[in-house]
Design a protein around this motif. Structure first.
Motif, PDB file in Angstrom:
ATOM      1  N   ASN A 196       8.668  -0.048   7.370  1.00  0.00           N
ATOM      2  CA  ASN A 196       9.513  -1.582   6.801  1.00  0.00           C
ATOM      3  C   ASN A 196      10.720  -0.544   6.356  1.00  0.00           C
ATOM      4  OD1 ASN A 196       8.742  -3.901   8.439  1.00  0.00           O
ATOM      5  ND2 ASN A 196       7.669  -4.037   6.850  1.00  0.00           N
ATOM      6  N   THR A 218       2.288  -4.389  -2.846  1.00  0.00           N
ATOM      7  CA  THR A 218       3.334  -5.139  -2.163  1.00  0.00           C
ATOM      8  C   THR A 218       3.725  -6.568  -2.015  1.00  0.00           C
ATOM      9  OG1 THR A 218       1.348  -3.885   0.247  1.00  0.00           O
ATOM     10  CG2 THR A 218       3.529  -5.980   1.000  1.00  0.00           C
ATOM     11  N   LYS A 265       6.833  11.916  -8.080  1.00  0.00           N
ATOM     12  CA  LYS A 265       6.412  11.313  -8.940  1.00  0.00           C
ATOM     13  C   LYS A 265       5.618  13.117  -9.143  1.00  0.00           C
ATOM     14  CE  LYS A 265       5.852   6.831  -7.701  1.00  0.00           C
ATOM     15  NZ  LYS A 265       5.311   5.885  -7.669  1.00  0.00           N
ATOM     16  N   GLY A 319      -2.901  -0.862   5.673  1.00  0.00           N
ATOM     17  CA  GLY A 319      -1.623  -0.246   4.566  1.00  0.00           C
ATOM     18  C   GLY A 319      -2.347  -0.759   3.541  1.00  0.00           C
ATOM     19  N   ASN A 320      -3.082  -2.215   3.487  1.00  0.00           N
ATOM     20  CA  ASN A 320      -3.740  -2.349   1.790  1.00  0.00           C
ATOM     21  C   ASN A 320      -5.433  -2.391   2.385  1.00  0.00           C
ATOM     22  OD1 ASN A 320      -1.281  -3.774   3.155  1.00  0.00           O
ATOM     23  ND2 ASN A 320      -2.267  -4.096   1.427  1.00  0.00           N
ATOM     24  N   ARG A 331      11.049  -8.307   4.465  1.00  0.00           N
ATOM     25  CA  ARG A 331       9.728  -7.813   4.990  1.00  0.00           C
ATOM     26  C   ARG A 331       9.202  -7.116   3.892  1.00  0.00           C
ATOM     27  NH1 ARG A 331      12.485  -4.391   9.161  1.00  0.00           N
ATOM     28  NH2 ARG A 331      13.439  -6.368  10.416  1.00  0.00           N
ATOM     29  N   ARG A 332       8.143  -6.565   3.851  1.00  0.00           N
ATOM     30  CA  ARG A 332       6.877  -6.764   3.699  1.00  0.00           C
ATOM     31  C   ARG A 332       6.953  -4.680   2.723  1.00  0.00           C
ATOM     32  NH1 ARG A 332       1.801  -5.101   7.072  1.00  0.00           N
ATOM     33  NH2 ARG A 332       2.624  -4.997   9.039  1.00  0.00           N
ATOM     34  N   ILE A 333       7.189  -4.611   1.467  1.00  0.00           N
ATOM     35  CA  ILE A 333       7.068  -2.557   1.968  1.00  0.00           C
ATOM     36  C   ILE A 333       6.205  -2.367   0.164  1.00  0.00           C
ATOM     37  CG2 ILE A 333       9.545  -2.863   2.107  1.00  0.00           C
ATOM     38  CD1 ILE A 333      10.229  -2.515  -0.486  1.00  0.00           C
ATOM     39  N   ASN A 334       6.234  -1.698   0.285  1.00  0.00           N
ATOM     40  CA  ASN A 334       5.642  -0.273  -1.326  1.00  0.00           C
ATOM     41  C   ASN A 334       6.319  -0.467  -2.591  1.00  0.00           C
ATOM     42  OD1 ASN A 334       4.257   1.163   1.421  1.00  0.00           O
ATOM     43  ND2 ASN A 334       2.761   0.088  -0.231  1.00  0.00           N
ATOM     44  N   LEU A 337       9.998   9.538  -3.287  1.00  0.00           N
ATOM     45  CA  LEU A 337       9.377   9.392  -4.187  1.00  0.00           C
ATOM     46  C   LEU A 337       8.259   9.776  -4.497  1.00  0.00           C
ATOM     47  CD1 LEU A 337      11.772   5.978  -4.622  1.00  0.00           C
ATOM     48  CD2 LEU A 337      12.012   8.552  -6.201  1.00  0.00           C
ATOM     49  N   TYR A 346      -2.875   5.061  10.463  1.00  0.00           N
ATOM     50  CA  TYR A 346      -3.009   5.406   9.055  1.00  0.00           C
ATOM     51  C   TYR A 346      -3.242   6.596   8.257  1.00  0.00           C
ATOM     52  CZ  TYR A 346      -0.823   5.624   4.348  1.00  0.00           C
ATOM     53  OH  TYR A 346      -0.086   5.275   3.101  1.00  0.00           O
ATOM     54  N   CYS A 363       6.003  -0.001  -5.428  1.00  0.00           N
ATOM     55  CA  CYS A 363       6.172   1.626  -5.817  1.00  0.00           C
ATOM     56  C   CYS A 363       6.920   2.574  -5.527  1.00  0.00           C
ATOM     57  CB  CYS A 363       4.873   2.405  -6.064  1.00  0.00           C
ATOM     58  SG  CYS A 363       3.231   3.014  -4.015  1.00  0.00           S
ATOM     59  N   LEU A 364       7.402   3.037  -4.237  1.00  0.00           N
ATOM     60  CA  LEU A 364       7.830   3.591  -3.541  1.00  0.00           C
ATOM     61  C   LEU A 364       9.393   3.535  -3.659  1.00  0.00           C
ATOM     62  CD1 LEU A 364       5.975   5.123  -0.132  1.00  0.00           C
ATOM     63  CD2 LEU A 364       6.250   6.298  -3.409  1.00  0.00           C
ATOM     64  N   THR A 396       2.306   3.024   8.242  1.00  0.00           N
ATOM     65  CA  THR A 396       1.577   1.837   8.318  1.00  0.00           C
ATOM     66  C   THR A 396       2.599   0.745   8.631  1.00  0.00           C
ATOM     67  OG1 THR A 396       1.930   1.743   5.270  1.00  0.00           O
ATOM     68  CG2 THR A 396      -0.053   2.327   6.229  1.00  0.00           C
ATOM     69  N   SER A 421       1.003  -8.561   1.761  1.00  0.00           N
ATOM     70  CA  SER A 421       1.461  -7.982   2.911  1.00  0.00           C
ATOM     71  C   SER A 421       1.653  -8.928   4.307  1.00  0.00           C
ATOM     72  CB  SER A 421       0.296  -6.497   3.126  1.00  0.00           C
ATOM     73  OG  SER A 421       0.385  -6.119   4.120  1.00  0.00           O
ATOM     74  N   GLN A 430       4.016  -1.391   5.946  1.00  0.00           N
ATOM     75  CA  GLN A 430       4.875  -1.454   4.977  1.00  0.00           C
ATOM     76  C   GLN A 430       5.535  -0.376   5.155  1.00  0.00           C
ATOM     77  OE1 GLN A 430       1.699  -2.173   4.416  1.00  0.00           O
ATOM     78  NE2 GLN A 430       0.979  -3.416   2.508  1.00  0.00           N
ATOM     79  N   LEU A 431       5.252   0.854   4.838  1.00  0.00           N
ATOM     80  CA  LEU A 431       5.924   1.511   5.095  1.00  0.00           C
ATOM     81  C   LEU A 431       7.008   2.224   6.845  1.00  0.00           C
ATOM     82  CD1 LEU A 431       2.804   4.841   4.614  1.00  0.00           C
ATOM     83  CD2 LEU A 431       4.753   3.762   3.200  1.00  0.00           C
ATOM     84  N   GLY A 481       1.902   4.817  -1.946  1.00  0.00           N
ATOM     85  CA  GLY A 481       1.902   4.135  -0.722  1.00  0.00           C
ATOM     86  C   GLY A 481       0.811   4.235   0.005  1.00  0.00           C
ATOM     87  N   GLN A 482      -0.533   4.140  -0.763  1.00  0.00           N
ATOM     88  CA  GLN A 482      -1.316   4.096  -0.133  1.00  0.00           C
ATOM     89  C   GLN A 482      -2.673   3.583   0.097  1.00  0.00           C
ATOM     90  OE1 GLN A 482      -4.122   8.267  -1.201  1.00  0.00           O
ATOM     91  NE2 GLN A 482      -1.190   9.571  -0.798  1.00  0.00           N
ATOM     92  N   ASP A 509       0.094   4.183  -7.143  1.00  0.00           N
ATOM     93  CA  ASP A 509       1.151   4.724  -6.891  1.00  0.00           C
ATOM     94  C   ASP A 509       1.595   5.658  -6.362  1.00  0.00           C
ATOM     95  OD1 ASP A 509       3.102   3.731  -8.603  1.00  0.00           O
ATOM     96  OD2 ASP A 509       2.952   5.755 -10.043  1.00  0.00           O
ATOM     97  N   GLY A 557      -1.654  -0.377  -1.022  1.00  0.00           N
ATOM     98  CA  GLY A 557      -1.097  -1.322  -0.441  1.00  0.00           C
ATOM     99  C   GLY A 557      -0.790  -2.415  -2.026  1.00  0.00           C
ATOM    100  N   LEU A 599      10.487  -7.472  -0.091  1.00  0.00           N
ATOM    101  CA  LEU A 599      11.822  -7.072   0.229  1.00  0.00           C
ATOM    102  C   LEU A 599      12.677  -7.792   0.964  1.00  0.00           C
ATOM    103  CD1 LEU A 599      13.826  -5.302  -1.829  1.00  0.00           C
ATOM    104  CD2 LEU A 599      13.611  -3.993  -0.127  1.00  0.00           C
TER     105      LEU A 599
END
Lengths: 329, 169
Positions: free
Chosen positions: A103, B48, A37, B145-146, B54-57, A33, A235, B59-60, A98, B108, A100-101, B42-43, B40, B45, B51
């Motif tokens: 996961n 966040t 983008k 990630g934040n 679980r924490r996720i971005n 994605l 990261y 935007c991605l 990271t 996050s 989040q990624l 994933g860089q 936008d 955070g 879901l």
């Protein structure tokens, strides 16, 4: 982002059929994605495979490990069996991206992620990988993160994965499903060197989807280490990384399996380096000799020249650690 | 395309273009603007969310990929007048300056503490086994990630460690 048709695959057959008909597979989506983008990738059809039953990690009858293609990077890193018996894999996964990624990112997607070459990402620039035949500006431009091994005059991009480096050292195989059935191959057979066709990155056929990664039984009495050198402490992609699985027999190295990230277009492994170490007593002179072999064809492009001495120093540091050899005073 | 999302305990059915990110679905279709758009990609955070635990971005990922999934946003943690402990700790420790990254930081951190409670190691954990003491170094690694361009990191780390019970007020 360009418009696309979206379909959710209800079973593996529907997914392989869709891919065979030109659809792009989406799972975690963290890389795809991002690229969509930026319009680096502009698929007309996406097939979502996230509801397929490929989420399990389980022991094989032979004592190995079968990792479903949709197992997330964080689940795999935290898996108690992986932490205990294949720690180099947990360490490599935890060194990447990271929380989040990890996961979201999946095992299959991690293997198939695209390079982070700046020129591949910038659609205003020529790139033989993104647009075959358009040229490569990385060779004469900014190439700090680029390859020193296995590159060609058409492409010097690196494969960015940490996970795949550990898997290569562990002799992992990829299980692939296509219309013709299932086949298995090592990572050396999955990835292709760029040569004149850097846009063809893997040997997957049109309708083939990665369904699992199979690890052989855990190495016995081996020390496993993943060392990653990067521009910031979290990261960031590897400038150089080393996955080492090394077993001793008394004072001698019985078995050494070494894979490298950040150096080439695929997770790099060189059997001659391993054979030079096996049966020998560890010493700095031996580690230098192994590094000479690894780097015998290494070629810098300017900004990435530093990777040649960095790869040597990182390999030597890892070999000292796994063989408990003191650095010379 | 129709998709149903369960957000902060309530079900919403949306009709979205397949290109719609989960982030844009929350902000533009449901007016849940607590979740922020930063990079936008994933860089940073800022987007966040949690879901399915679980924490996720946000935007991605695409909204249409999450039919039937459970989502928690910052609005679901607490509101003015009834903040949850993590939100209160961010206020108490000055864990922000402009505040734009704050919802993402808090979501996050919430997901991260759950990962710690399950015994997940991190890159900086000395051992892959056993309990993880939530040192400053562990928080920094697990929260990499934040980003916070105001650099309120000292307050963010204090707020998180206090909520985790690692340090007292």
């Amino acid at each position: 982002m360009r418009p696309f048709d979206y379909m959710r695959a209800e079973d593996l057959q529907a997914a392989t059929e869709a891919k065979g008909n030109g659809a792009t597979v989406i799972a975690g989506g963290t890389n795809l994605l991002d690229l969509m983008k930026l319009e680096v990738m502009a698929p007309e059809r996406l097939v979502d495979i996230t509801r397929l039953d490929l989420h399990n990690t389980e022991r094989t009858s032979g004592g190995g490990l079968r990792i479903g293609a949709l197992v997330t990077n964080s689940d795999l890193a935290a898996n108690p069996d992986v932490r205990r018996n294949w720690p180099v894999l947990s360490r490599a996964l935890l060194a990447g991206a990271t929380g989040q990624l990890r996961n979201k990112a999946t095992t299959g997607g991690n293997l198939l992620q695209r390079t982070r070459c700046y020129y591949f990402y910038d659609t205003a620039m020529p790139c033989n990988k993104r647009e075959p035949g358009s040229g490569c500006h990385a060779r004469t431009g900014f190439n700090r993160i680029h390859a020193i091994l296995g590159a060609s005059d058409k492409c010097i991009a690196t494969h960015p994965s940490d996970m795949a480096v550990a898997m290569r050292a562990l002799d992992a195989e990829v299980e692939v499903q296509g219309s013709g059935g299932t086949r298995r191959m090592g990572l050396d057979a999955l990835y292709r060197l760029p040569g004149d066709t850097p846009h063809i990155e893997t040997s997957l056929a049109e309708g083939e989807i990665i369904t699992a990664v199979i690890l052989p039984p855990p190495p016995t009495a081996a020390t496993q280490v993943y060392r990653k050198v990067r521009d910031r402490s979290s990261y960031a992609f590897a400038l150089v990384s080393v996955a080492a699985v090394v077993a001793m027999d008394g004072a001698r190295i019985r078995e050494a399996r070494l894979a490298f990230g950040g150096l080439g277009p695929m997770p790099w492994r060189d059997g001659e380096v391993e054979r030079a170490l096996e049966g020998q007593e560890p010493s700095d002179a031996l580690f230098d000799c192994a590094s000479d072999i690894l780097l015998r064809d290494a070629q810098g492009q300017g900004s990435n020249d530093f990777k040649i001495p960095l790869a040597r120093r990182t390999l030597k540091a890892v070999l000292r650690e796994v063989t408990r050899t003191e650095a010379p005073a | 395309m129709q998709t149903t999302l369960k957000i902060n305990g309530e079900s919403w059915t949306l009709d979205v273009d397949p290109r719609t990110s989960l982030l844009d679905a929350l902000r533009h279709h449901l007016d849940l603007t607590g979740t922020k758009k930063g990079c936008d990609h994933g860089q940073c955070g800022a987007c966040t969310i949690i879901l399915n635990g679980r924490r996720i971005n946000s935007c991605l990922t695409l909204a249409v990929m999450h039919d039937g999934d459970e989502i928690t946003t910052i609005e679901g943690l607490g509101e003015p007048g009834r903040l949850n402990p993590m939100q209160e700790a961010f206020v108490r420790h000055d864990g922000y300056q402009c505040g734009y990254c704050t919802p993402g930081q808090i979501m996050s951190a919430t997901g991260m503490l759950d990962e710690v409670s399950q015994g997940w190691p991190s890159h900086v954990s000395a051992s892959l086994e056993g309990d993880v003491p939530l040192s400053r170094e562990e928080v920094a690694e697990r929260m990499s990630g934040n980003l916070c361009r105001c650099s309120a990191y000292p307050g963010i780390v204090r707020a998180i460690r206090e909520t985790a019970g690692e340090v007292s007020e």
